[in-house]
Design an enzyme around this catalytic site. Structure first.
Site, short mmCIF file in Angstrom:
data_model
loop_
_atom_site.label_atom_id
_atom_site.label_comp_id
_atom_site.label_asym_id
_atom_site.label_seq_id
_atom_site.Cartn_x
_atom_site.Cartn_y
_atom_site.Cartn_z
N GLY A 9 34.24 41.06 48.03
CA GLY A 9 35.26 41.46 47.06
C GLY A 9 35.04 42.86 46.55
O GLY A 9 35.12 43.13 45.35
N SER A 11 36.82 45.64 47.24
CA SER A 11 37.94 46.58 47.29
C SER A 11 38.47 46.96 45.90
O SER A 11 39.11 47.99 45.74
CB SER A 11 39.09 45.99 48.13
OG SER A 11 39.38 44.68 47.70
N SER A 143 29.78 34.30 35.28
CA SER A 143 30.71 34.63 34.20
C SER A 143 30.27 33.96 32.91
O SER A 143 29.65 32.89 32.92
CB SER A 143 32.11 34.12 34.57
OG SER A 143 32.97 34.18 33.45
N TYR A 156 37.21 27.31 37.20
CA TYR A 156 36.44 28.57 37.18
C TYR A 156 35.09 28.38 36.48
O TYR A 156 34.05 28.84 36.97
CB TYR A 156 37.29 29.61 36.45
CG TYR A 156 36.77 31.02 36.46
CD1 TYR A 156 36.90 31.84 37.58
CD2 TYR A 156 36.18 31.57 35.31
CE1 TYR A 156 36.44 33.14 37.56
CE2 TYR A 156 35.73 32.87 35.29
CZ TYR A 156 35.86 33.66 36.42
OH TYR A 156 35.41 34.96 36.39
#
Ligand code: NDP
Length: 247
Positions: A9, A11, A143, A156
């Protein structure tokens, strides 16, 4: 010996900042992304401007078949006398928020596959090589939501809490192999992911530093964890949250 850092991830957002920082730190980068080739190419330009090489690897990390088909041959092709994978940053992630009552199978599975299962399959590809070298640093981007739970984020939060437990377990298993495994737990960071966060003003009141963090502020901590300055740090979960939660 060329030291390579893989960033999933990479980008956009936090992954982009990490890739650019690690290039500044002297790593050549393998940059994974899913669809945004233009953004990945822009990051590659930045990495090359820092004097390092960048290989863009487009694959969907929620698909274990694609991980094995794309990443494994690249690892097999390494010239082991001249290059090694030094760093793996498991960063790519998505959120699909909904309260538990309304959450669909698809929302649950998309997030678990992208944010947690990808850790297992990507890391499985990379660690035999790190084991051969008895050298490596793995950083998992968890997170705050995985530390304390969050309304509407059961998928999540579960994935990110899973990453924390996986980090601690792998640190125990790999300590003697000189592979350090750590996690970073960002709070609210200014990226595309948080553009849709509702009630930002209310959240800001709760953050002691009264602002969202910047991707570069996460990248700085990752850079430290990858460096020899952190040579005795493994199994740690470093919060980057402006004081929002102090474990
Ligand atoms: P962004 O949405 O800004 O960027 C996500 C990146 O992940 C993009 O590069 C995207 O690629 C890539 N990606 C998403 N899904 C896949 C997939 N299936 N396969 C491969 N690449 C994929 O996210 P952030 O930078 O905000 O988040 C990065 C990480 O940090 C995530 O794990 C997130 O959960 C975590 N985090 C973020 C916080 C925040 O406040 N922003 C807080 C706490 C944790 P593409 O450009 O091709 O779509």
């Amino acid at each position: 010996m060329k030291d390579i850092a893989i960033v999933t991830g990479g980008s956009r957002g936090i992954g982009r900042a990490i890739a650019l920082q690690l290039a500044e730190d002297g790593y050549d980068i393998w940059l994974n992304y899913r669809i945004n080739t233009a953004a990945a190419n822009e990051v590659r330009t930045g990495i090359e401007a820092a004097g390092r090489t960048c290989k863009c690897l487009q694959f969907d990390i929620s698909d274990k078949g694609m991980i094995r088909k794309t990443l494994q041959p690249e690892i097999d092709r390494l010239n082991r006398k001249e290059e090694r994978i030094s760093v793996l940053i498991n960063n790519a992630g998505i959120s699909r928020d909904n309260i538990f009552h309304w959450m669909t199978d698809e929302e649950w599975e998309d997030v678990i596959n992208t944010d947690l299962n990808s850790f297992f399959y990507v890391t499985k590809c990379v660690t035999p090589h790190m084991n051969e070298n008895k050298h490596g640093k793995i950083i998992n981007i968890s997170s705050l939501s995985g530390q304390i739970g969050n309304f509407s984020q059961i998928n999540y939060s579960a994935a990110k809490a899973g990453l924390i437990a996986a980090t601690k377990t792998l640190a125990k298993e790999f300590g003697r192999r000189k592979i350090r495994v750590n996690a970073v737990a960002p709070g609210l960071i200014e990226t595309d992911m948080t553009k849709k966060v509702e009630g930002s003003d209310e959240i800001l009141k709760m953050i002691p530093m009264k602002r969202f963090g910047k991707p570069e502020e996460v990248a700085g901590v990752v850079s430290f964890l990858c460096s020899d300055k952190a040579s005795y740090v493994t199994g740690a979960v470093i919060p980057v949250n402006g004081g929002l939660y102090m474990p």
